[in-house]
Scaffold this motif. Structure first.
Motif, PDB file in Angstrom:
ATOM      1  N   UNK A 156       0.862  -1.170   0.000  1.00  0.00           N
ATOM      2  CA  UNK A 156       0.000   0.000   0.000  1.00  0.00           C
ATOM      3  C   UNK A 156       0.901   1.222   0.000  1.00  0.00           C
ATOM      4  N   UNK A 157       0.845   2.000  -1.098  1.00  0.00           N
ATOM      5  CA  UNK A 157       1.748   3.118  -1.269  1.00  0.00           C
ATOM      6  C   UNK A 157       1.096   4.461  -1.033  1.00  0.00           C
ATOM      7  N   UNK A 158       1.656   5.479  -1.658  1.00  0.00           N
ATOM      8  CA  UNK A 158       1.174   6.840  -1.469  1.00  0.00           C
ATOM      9  C   UNK A 158      -0.299   6.962  -1.879  1.00  0.00           C
ATOM     10  N   UNK A 159      -1.051   7.666  -1.055  1.00  0.00           N
ATOM     11  CA  UNK A 159      -2.457   7.928  -1.358  1.00  0.00           C
ATOM     12  C   UNK A 159      -2.925   9.114  -0.538  1.00  0.00           C
ATOM     13  N   UNK A 160      -3.809   9.909  -1.100  1.00  0.00           N
ATOM     14  CA  UNK A 160      -4.420  10.988  -0.337  1.00  0.00           C
ATOM     15  C   UNK A 160      -5.303  10.433   0.774  1.00  0.00           C
ATOM     16  N   UNK A 161      -5.648   9.155   0.672  1.00  0.00           N
ATOM     17  CA  UNK A 161      -6.512   8.508   1.669  1.00  0.00           C
ATOM     18  C   UNK A 161      -5.743   7.524   2.550  1.00  0.00           C
ATOM     19  N   UNK A 162      -4.467   7.807   2.776  1.00  0.00           N
ATOM     20  CA  UNK A 162      -3.654   6.872   3.560  1.00  0.00           C
ATOM     21  C   UNK A 162      -3.884   7.089   5.053  1.00  0.00           C
ATOM     22  N   UNK A 163      -5.081   6.720   5.461  1.00  0.00           N
ATOM     23  CA  UNK A 163      -5.477   6.775   6.852  1.00  0.00           C
ATOM     24  C   UNK A 163      -5.935   5.377   7.267  1.00  0.00           C
ATOM     25  N   UNK A 164      -5.838   5.120   8.550  1.00  0.00           N
ATOM     26  CA  UNK A 164      -6.133   3.770   9.031  1.00  0.00           C
ATOM     27  C   UNK A 164      -7.549   3.338   8.678  1.00  0.00           C
ATOM     28  N   UNK A 165      -8.479   4.267   8.673  1.00  0.00           N
ATOM     29  CA  UNK A 165      -9.866   3.933   8.345  1.00  0.00           C
ATOM     30  C   UNK A 165      -9.984   3.369   6.931  1.00  0.00           C
ATOM     31  N   UNK A 166      -9.018   3.716   6.055  1.00  0.00           N
ATOM     32  CA  UNK A 166      -9.034   3.228   4.683  1.00  0.00           C
ATOM     33  C   UNK A 166      -8.099   2.041   4.467  1.00  0.00           C
ATOM     34  N   UNK A 167      -6.891   2.079   5.069  1.00  0.00           N
ATOM     35  CA  UNK A 167      -5.955   0.994   4.764  1.00  0.00           C
ATOM     36  C   UNK A 167      -6.190  -0.265   5.599  1.00  0.00           C
ATOM     37  N   UNK A 168      -6.783  -0.140   6.781  1.00  0.00           N
ATOM     38  CA  UNK A 168      -7.007  -1.339   7.585  1.00  0.00           C
ATOM     39  C   UNK A 168      -7.945  -2.333   6.891  1.00  0.00           C
ATOM     40  N   UNK A 169      -9.078  -1.915   6.307  1.00  0.00           N
ATOM     41  CA  UNK A 169      -9.942  -2.891   5.630  1.00  0.00           C
ATOM     42  C   UNK A 169      -9.248  -3.599   4.461  1.00  0.00           C
ATOM     43  N   UNK A 170      -8.381  -2.893   3.758  1.00  0.00           N
ATOM     44  CA  UNK A 170      -7.652  -3.526   2.654  1.00  0.00           C
ATOM     45  C   UNK A 170      -6.710  -4.590   3.193  1.00  0.00           C
ATOM     46  N   UNK A 171      -5.989  -4.260   4.254  1.00  0.00           N
ATOM     47  CA  UNK A 171      -5.058  -5.215   4.855  1.00  0.00           C
ATOM     48  C   UNK A 171      -5.802  -6.454   5.340  1.00  0.00           C
ATOM     49  N   UNK A 172      -6.928  -6.246   5.990  1.00  0.00           N
ATOM     50  CA  UNK A 172      -7.687  -7.389   6.520  1.00  0.00           C
ATOM     51  C   UNK A 172      -8.235  -8.253   5.387  1.00  0.00           C
ATOM     52  N   UNK A 173      -8.606  -7.625   4.284  1.00  0.00           N
ATOM     53  CA  UNK A 173      -9.102  -8.360   3.117  1.00  0.00           C
ATOM     54  C   UNK A 173      -8.011  -9.278   2.561  1.00  0.00           C
ATOM     55  N   UNK A 174      -6.801  -8.769   2.451  1.00  0.00           N
ATOM     56  CA  UNK A 174      -5.691  -9.587   1.958  1.00  0.00           C
ATOM     57  C   UNK A 174      -5.331 -10.680   2.963  1.00  0.00           C
ATOM     58  N   UNK A 175      -5.353 -10.337   4.231  1.00  0.00           N
ATOM     59  CA  UNK A 175      -5.038 -11.339   5.254  1.00  0.00           C
ATOM     60  C   UNK A 175      -6.035 -12.495   5.217  1.00  0.00           C
ATOM     61  N   UNK A 176      -7.306 -12.182   5.045  1.00  0.00           N
ATOM     62  CA  UNK A 176      -8.337 -13.229   4.991  1.00  0.00           C
ATOM     63  C   UNK A 176      -8.117 -14.176   3.819  1.00  0.00           C
ATOM     64  N   UNK A 177      -7.465 -13.665   2.774  1.00  0.00           N
ATOM     65  CA  UNK A 177      -7.167 -14.487   1.593  1.00  0.00           C
ATOM     66  C   UNK A 177      -5.802 -15.166   1.701  1.00  0.00           C
TER      67      UNK A 177
END
Length: 298
Positions: free
Chosen positions: A146-167
């Motif tokens: 997960x790289x540079x993003x204007x939305x690089x806040x935990x509220x946005x990156x945590x769901x992505x991380x959990x989605x990958x972890x579940x897979x």
């Protein structure tokens, strides 16, 4: 989990090893900032490097002030660098130089060009809101960043991380190393340049066991920094936990207050303290993850 130290150098590693001779550091080096010492660092310190990874310099290409530096970060150059040193890195990131919201196609092109050369680079997500991460998840990359993003806040990156972890996939969170961002997230890898940035602001960080908060990171400033540039100040000389800090410095490094003030020697000593903080922080977060039953086999 691993915290990689970015912007690292051979000199910094040698200095740290003078105090922790058996250390094994996780290091991220950048193609953008390549220097002559890279070869020695890559080839001659394998016993003291736990993991070594390579960044394409995409952030530097987008954010550097020097136009000459930006122009030196080419796809062709990065590709050749990867081919020469492919066996020396645990993984390398894609040449993800398009940070725009519609930059996915450009970055995917570079990813596929690297794959044609037999270079399996790590894709980097820049759009945290839409379906970019879903594409890489469907492609079953073992690691996605997960790289540079204007939305690089935990509220946005945590769901992505959990989605990958579940897979069953791992995520590298680029440029994030704060305890609050990491302790309750299934994150396998991240990196930090704060160990080096602290030098610019005449400060050191450490894990203060006496601090009542869960996040016990404290950053202490010295007065050789322009006072006007420091917004939140823990000055060494009137620091509330000064006894704890001085015990930590003495037990781990044999440093006294004036060792960190002498202009001729303080830079290296402060750097060593800052490097060690992220080694400690990595262990703290790993233990926090383990207490939750998480093990990323990194």
């Amino acid at each position: 989990m691993r915290i990689y130290l970015s912007a690292f150098s051979e000199r910094s590693l040698v200095s740290y090893l003078n105090y922790f001779k058996d250390a094994k550091i996780n290091i991220l080096i950048s193609y953008a900032l390549r220097q002559s010492h890279y070869y020695n660092l890559i080839k001659n310190y394998k016993d003291n490097i736990n993991s070594l990874i390579l960044d394409s310099g995409a952030y530097t290409k987008n954010k550097a002030k020097s136009e000459a530096l930006k122009k030196s970060i080419t796809f062709g150059g990065y590709k050749e660098f990867c081919k020469i040193f492919r066996d020396d890195f645990d993984f390398a990131f894609n040449y993800d130089v398009n940070f725009d919201k519609d930059g996915f196609a450009d970055n995917l092109y570079y990813l596929n060009q690297l794959r044609i050369e037999g270079l399996d680079s790590v894709p980097v997500v820049h759009d945290y809101i839409n379906t970019e991460s879903d594409y890489y998840l469907a492609e079953k990359f073992p690691i996605t960043a997960l790289g540079f993003s204007e939305n690089k806040k935990k509220i946005y990156f945590k769901p992505i991380i959990e989605k990958f972890h579940s897979a069953g996939k791992k995520v590298h969170l680029l440029g994030k190393s704060n305890y609050d961002d990491l302790y309750d997230v299934h994150i396998a890898y991240c990196d930090s340049s704060s160990w080096a940035q602290n030098q610019r602001f005449a400060c050191i960080s450490y894990w203060c066991k006496s601090k009542p908060a869960n996040n016990k990171t404290e950053t202490i400033h010295f007065r050789d920094m322009d006072v006007a540039k420091v917004k939140r100040k823990n000055w060494y000389d009137d620091y509330i936990y000064r006894d704890d800090l001085e015990k930590y410095l003495d037990e781990n490094f044999g440093f006294k207050y004036y060792d960190l003030l002498d202009v001729d020697i303080c830079r290296e000593k402060r750097e060593i303290v800052n490097i060690h903080h992220f080694v400690v922080l990595q262990n703290v977060i790993t233990k926090e993850h383990q207490s939750r039953g998480w093990n990323f086999n990194v």
